[in-house]
Design a protein around this motif. Structure first.
Motif, mmCIF file in Angstrom:
data_model
loop_
_atom_site.group_PDB
_atom_site.id
_atom_site.type_symbol
_atom_site.label_atom_id
_atom_site.label_comp_id
_atom_site.label_asym_id
_atom_site.label_seq_id
_atom_site.Cartn_x
_atom_site.Cartn_y
_atom_site.Cartn_z
ATOM 1 N N MET A 1 24.147 59.088 55.750
ATOM 2 C CA MET A 1 23.765 58.135 54.732
ATOM 3 C C MET A 1 24.691 56.929 54.815
ATOM 4 N N SER A 2 24.117 55.747 54.699
ATOM 5 C CA SER A 2 24.919 54.533 54.774
ATOM 6 C C SER A 2 24.815 53.731 53.488
ATOM 7 N N VAL A 3 25.936 53.184 53.087
ATOM 8 C CA VAL A 3 26.012 52.321 51.920
ATOM 9 C C VAL A 3 26.626 51.011 52.382
ATOM 10 N N ILE A 4 26.020 49.915 51.940
ATOM 11 C CA ILE A 4 26.483 48.596 52.352
ATOM 12 C C ILE A 4 27.484 48.060 51.333
ATOM 13 N N PHE A 5 28.506 47.382 51.840
ATOM 14 C CA PHE A 5 29.459 46.731 50.958
ATOM 15 C C PHE A 5 29.620 45.280 51.364
ATOM 16 N N ARG A 6 30.033 44.470 50.396
ATOM 17 C CA ARG A 6 30.404 43.097 50.695
ATOM 18 C C ARG A 6 31.852 42.925 50.257
ATOM 19 N N THR A 7 32.490 41.888 50.746
ATOM 20 C CA THR A 7 33.882 41.630 50.420
ATOM 21 C C THR A 7 33.948 40.573 49.334
ATOM 22 N N VAL A 8 34.697 40.864 48.268
ATOM 23 C CA VAL A 8 34.846 39.925 47.159
ATOM 24 C C VAL A 8 36.324 39.711 46.865
ATOM 25 N N GLU A 9 36.640 38.522 46.374
ATOM 26 C CA GLU A 9 38.009 38.207 45.993
ATOM 27 C C GLU A 9 38.094 38.202 44.476
ATOM 28 N N ARG A 10 39.128 38.861 43.956
ATOM 29 C CA ARG A 10 39.347 38.864 42.518
ATOM 30 C C ARG A 10 40.807 39.213 42.236
ATOM 31 N N PRO A 11 41.251 39.006 41.003
ATOM 32 C CA PRO A 11 42.650 39.315 40.672
ATOM 33 C C PRO A 11 42.959 40.784 40.937
ATOM 34 N N SER A 12 44.150 41.051 41.452
ATOM 35 C CA SER A 12 44.526 42.435 41.735
ATOM 36 C C SER A 12 44.647 43.249 40.461
ATOM 37 N N ASP A 13 45.026 42.604 39.350
ATOM 38 C CA ASP A 13 45.068 43.279 38.052
ATOM 39 C C ASP A 13 44.468 42.332 37.017
ATOM 40 N N PRO A 14 43.180 42.514 36.664
ATOM 41 C CA PRO A 14 42.525 41.578 35.752
ATOM 42 C C PRO A 14 43.151 41.527 34.355
ATOM 43 N N ARG A 15 43.963 42.510 34.016
ATOM 44 C CA ARG A 15 44.610 42.516 32.700
ATOM 45 C C ARG A 15 45.820 41.591 32.640
ATOM 46 N N VAL A 16 46.316 41.183 33.830
ATOM 47 C CA VAL A 16 47.503 40.339 33.904
ATOM 48 C C VAL A 16 47.087 38.917 34.265
ATOM 49 N N GLU A 17 47.443 37.967 33.389
ATOM 50 C CA GLU A 17 47.093 36.572 33.646
ATOM 51 C C GLU A 17 47.799 36.084 34.913
ATOM 52 N N ASN A 18 47.064 35.358 35.744
ATOM 53 C CA ASN A 18 47.568 34.796 37.006
ATOM 54 C C ASN A 18 48.044 35.854 37.998
ATOM 55 N N SER A 19 47.480 37.064 37.938
ATOM 56 C CA SER A 19 47.873 38.072 38.924
ATOM 57 C C SER A 19 47.344 37.631 40.290
ATOM 58 N N PRO A 20 48.038 38.001 41.363
ATOM 59 C CA PRO A 20 47.611 37.554 42.694
ATOM 60 C C PRO A 20 46.219 38.083 43.023
ATOM 61 N N LYS A 21 45.492 37.280 43.770
ATOM 62 C CA LYS A 21 44.141 37.680 44.162
ATOM 63 C C LYS A 21 44.206 38.524 45.422
ATOM 64 N N LYS A 22 43.276 39.492 45.493
ATOM 65 C CA LYS A 22 43.133 40.362 46.660
ATOM 66 C C LYS A 22 41.653 40.468 46.979
ATOM 67 N N TYR A 23 41.369 41.005 48.151
ATOM 68 C CA TYR A 23 39.991 41.238 48.566
ATOM 69 C C TYR A 23 39.665 42.710 48.384
ATOM 70 N N PHE A 24 38.456 42.967 47.866
ATOM 71 C CA PHE A 24 38.016 44.323 47.598
ATOM 72 C C PHE A 24 36.611 44.544 48.151
#
Length: 166
Positions: A1-24
């Protein structure tokens, strides 16, 4: 079985203001969601029951599941998981301030049993999860299933950080 993913950029910790962005990786669902009739048809292929019998049984199951939850019970279905209710509130400073009115909403939560959980490593080929990047899929480098599945605007998107309990 295959599942498709895409790469998105977002804050590494959304609860922390100005947290560094990472790719997920963000999982993509292909096509439309399936309904009770579709599941009943798939089950009928492996059963002596009629589609109507299967649909009726599943509808009765949902009714009785809700009934038991409303009685304050958890429902543990072997091979599937545990259904339970959870309350949402803002919280109070003192325990004595908590009343029934403190509950803003109630939702049904589900925790999958071990038999249902999906892992990247499986012993049976039919249960193995292959992750495929959206870019590779769109470039035709890989096919999914019989090749008839195509990305659709009707699908949904989730990711590894989504809480399965809602």
């Amino acid at each position: 079985m295959s599942v498709i993913f895409r790469t998105v950029e977002r804050p590494s910790d959304p609860r922390v203001e100005n947290s560094p962005k990472k790719y997920f990786p963000q999982l993509i669902t292909l096509g439309q969601s399936v309904d009770l009739a579709f599941i009943a048809q798939k089950m009928q292929d492996r059963s002596s029951l009629s589609i109507g019998d299967i649909k009726s049984t599943m509808q009765n199951f949902v009714e009785k599941l809700k009934e038991q939850l409303l009685e304050g019970k958890t429902v543990n279905i072997a091979g599937l998981g545990v259904f339970m209710l959870a309350a949402k509130s803002k919280g109070e400073e003192k325990a004595d301030d908590i009343t029934a009115k403190s509950v803003e909403s109630v939702r049904i939560c589900f925790q999958a049993n071990r038999e249902l959980k999906i892992t990247k490593v499986a012993t049976r080929a039919g249960e193995r999860l292959d992750l495929v990047s959206l870019d590779d899929y769109l470039k035709g480098k890989v096919t999914i299933g019989d090749g008839s599945d195509k990305p659709s605007g009707g699908g949904s998107v989730g990711d590894e950080n989504d809480n399965p309990l809602g």
